[in-house]
Enzyme design. Sequence first.
Site, PDB file in Angstrom:
ATOM      1  N   ASP A   4       0.857  -1.183   0.000  1.00 48.38           N
ATOM      2  CA  ASP A   4       0.000   0.000   0.000  1.00 48.38           C
ATOM      3  C   ASP A   4       0.895   1.234   0.000  1.00 48.38           C
ATOM      4  O   ASP A   4       1.730   1.397   0.904  1.00 48.38           O
ATOM      5  CB  ASP A   4      -0.917   0.004   1.227  1.00 48.38           C
ATOM      6  CG  ASP A   4      -1.834   1.220   1.251  1.00 48.38           C
ATOM      7  OD1 ASP A   4      -2.674   1.347   0.352  1.00 48.38           O
ATOM      8  OD2 ASP A   4      -1.687   2.052   2.181  1.00 48.38           O
ATOM      9  N   GLU A  58      -1.885  -1.492  -5.852  1.00 44.96           N
ATOM     10  CA  GLU A  58      -3.164  -0.892  -6.197  1.00 44.96           C
ATOM     11  C   GLU A  58      -3.017  -0.113  -7.501  1.00 44.96           C
ATOM     12  O   GLU A  58      -2.020   0.576  -7.713  1.00 44.96           O
ATOM     13  CB  GLU A  58      -3.630   0.036  -5.080  1.00 44.96           C
ATOM     14  CG  GLU A  58      -5.059   0.516  -5.233  1.00 44.96           C
ATOM     15  CD  GLU A  58      -5.539   1.308  -4.038  1.00 44.96           C
ATOM     16  OE1 GLU A  58      -6.713   1.696  -4.010  1.00 44.96           O
ATOM     17  OE2 GLU A  58      -4.721   1.539  -3.125  1.00 44.96           O
ATOM     18  N   CYS A 106     -12.573  -4.644   6.740  1.00 46.43           N
ATOM     19  CA  CYS A 106     -11.880  -5.326   7.835  1.00 46.43           C
ATOM     20  C   CYS A 106     -11.210  -6.582   7.289  1.00 46.43           C
ATOM     21  O   CYS A 106     -11.861  -7.449   6.710  1.00 46.43           O
ATOM     22  CB  CYS A 106     -12.865  -5.690   8.940  1.00 46.43           C
ATOM     23  SG  CYS A 106     -12.112  -6.645  10.296  1.00 46.43           S
ATOM     24  N   CYS A 122     -12.719  -9.896   9.529  1.00 44.49           N
ATOM     25  CA  CYS A 122     -14.060 -10.456   9.371  1.00 44.49           C
ATOM     26  C   CYS A 122     -14.721 -10.076   8.052  1.00 44.49           C
ATOM     27  O   CYS A 122     -15.779 -10.621   7.717  1.00 44.49           O
ATOM     28  CB  CYS A 122     -14.958 -10.023  10.538  1.00 44.49           C
ATOM     29  SG  CYS A 122     -15.299  -8.238  10.585  1.00 44.49           S
ATOM     30  N   CYS A 142     -12.910  -2.482  14.485  1.00 44.31           N
ATOM     31  CA  CYS A 142     -14.063  -3.097  13.833  1.00 44.31           C
ATOM     32  C   CYS A 142     -15.043  -3.622  14.881  1.00 44.31           C
ATOM     33  O   CYS A 142     -14.707  -3.769  16.070  1.00 44.31           O
ATOM     34  CB  CYS A 142     -13.585  -4.228  12.917  1.00 44.31           C
ATOM     35  SG  CYS A 142     -14.920  -5.056  12.016  1.00 44.31           S
ATOM     36  N   ASP A 172      -3.160   1.642   7.199  1.00 42.99           N
ATOM     37  CA  ASP A 172      -2.326   1.274   6.064  1.00 42.99           C
ATOM     38  C   ASP A 172      -2.013  -0.230   6.046  1.00 42.99           C
ATOM     39  O   ASP A 172      -2.014  -0.859   4.988  1.00 42.99           O
ATOM     40  CB  ASP A 172      -1.029   2.080   6.091  1.00 42.99           C
ATOM     41  CG  ASP A 172      -1.285   3.569   5.946  1.00 42.99           C
ATOM     42  OD1 ASP A 172      -2.306   3.930   5.330  1.00 42.99           O
ATOM     43  OD2 ASP A 172      -0.479   4.370   6.455  1.00 42.99           O
TER      44      ASP A 172
END
Length: 396
Positions: free
Chosen positions: A188, A272, A325, A328, A344, A353
């Site tokens: 990232d 990305e 998240c 989950c 979360c 990040d």
Amino acid sequence: MATHVKRAFKYRFCPTDAQAAELSRTFGCVRKVYNLALAARSEAWTRQERVNYNQTSAMLTAWKKTGELAYLNEVSSVPLQQALRHLQVAFTNFFGRRAKYPRFKSRKKSRKSAEYTSSAFRFRDGRLTLAKMREPLDIVWSRPLPAGVTPSTVTVSQDAAGRWFVSLLVEDPSVRPLPATDTAVGIDVGLNHLLTLSTGEKITNPRHERRDRAALAKAQRRLAKKEKGSANRAKARRKVAKIHARIADRRRDTLHQLTTRLVRENQTLVIEDLSVRNMVRNRSLARAVSDAAWADFRSLLEYKAQWYGREVIAVDRWFPSSKLCSNCGTLRERMPLHVRTWTCDCGTTHDRDVNAAKNLLAAGLAVTACGAGVRPQRSTPGGQAATKQETPRREP
């Protein structure tokens, strides 16, 4: 993958006065021929005619016989022919919708360079002599060439700071695929931290431009006060260019070290697919985004991965990596930029990040199942990324 890859080795050199004068004339002739050929092809285009490389080559022969352009005979003919070939490539990319229409070269703004093929230079015992020159170039061999190789193409250039460079294109037998591993990493990119890996490692952003910002601003103020066209303005412009060159050199060195390390350590690298061109339109972030050089990082990562048998996967830019998240799979509605850590509903506390890098890794590994590759926004059918090509399931 081929065993040998073509690789350019770039070195600085210090020309003599005669060599500098000869190369400067060559740069000017290359620019003149390129512009003349572009003008001829543009005029033919208005008449709905097509002009190819062979026709422009015949035009070059005719230009040399005129009194007005007789000076073209004073330099080597090979760089002039190569300029026509470069123009042909530019038009091929234009008609293939990979680039814009070719533009005329400017004496002040365009890159000064000339390309020599094997018939226009002699390379023996580490000494390079170009056509129309009696003495070899005084090259600073900062790193050795691969043993037993012979350059196929030599490109001589001069940057805005006045530095001279020579680039030797050779087939490097030492570039071979690395042993395969089972390691994968999500990457990232950011501004506070240049890179954040899915392993939790964060790489600080060096901010090379900020280190020299005061010196650059001072040099630019002095440049603005000089009279246009004066020798003092030319000196002040070179000082500004030297600062820019120093910043660019440090940035490039950092990116090379990072990309080489990541490619050597990991088999699969997930990034990305960011639209940097659109992001620099934001006045508040343009300077920081440009200094981070995310596009250069991706370019280096891609070609090094291809060299060494690694895989680079680009995830769709609209994938909600920060709001999802990684534990989950819960998707939050909003995630403002100032929120760097969040908890979360499942009780997991995330670093923004690191969580994004983990999600990118998971999405990238899922992308491999449908056979997608690099640059999803530009290479996949329909312009969509691989993460959007899966048909959604319909509930019965």
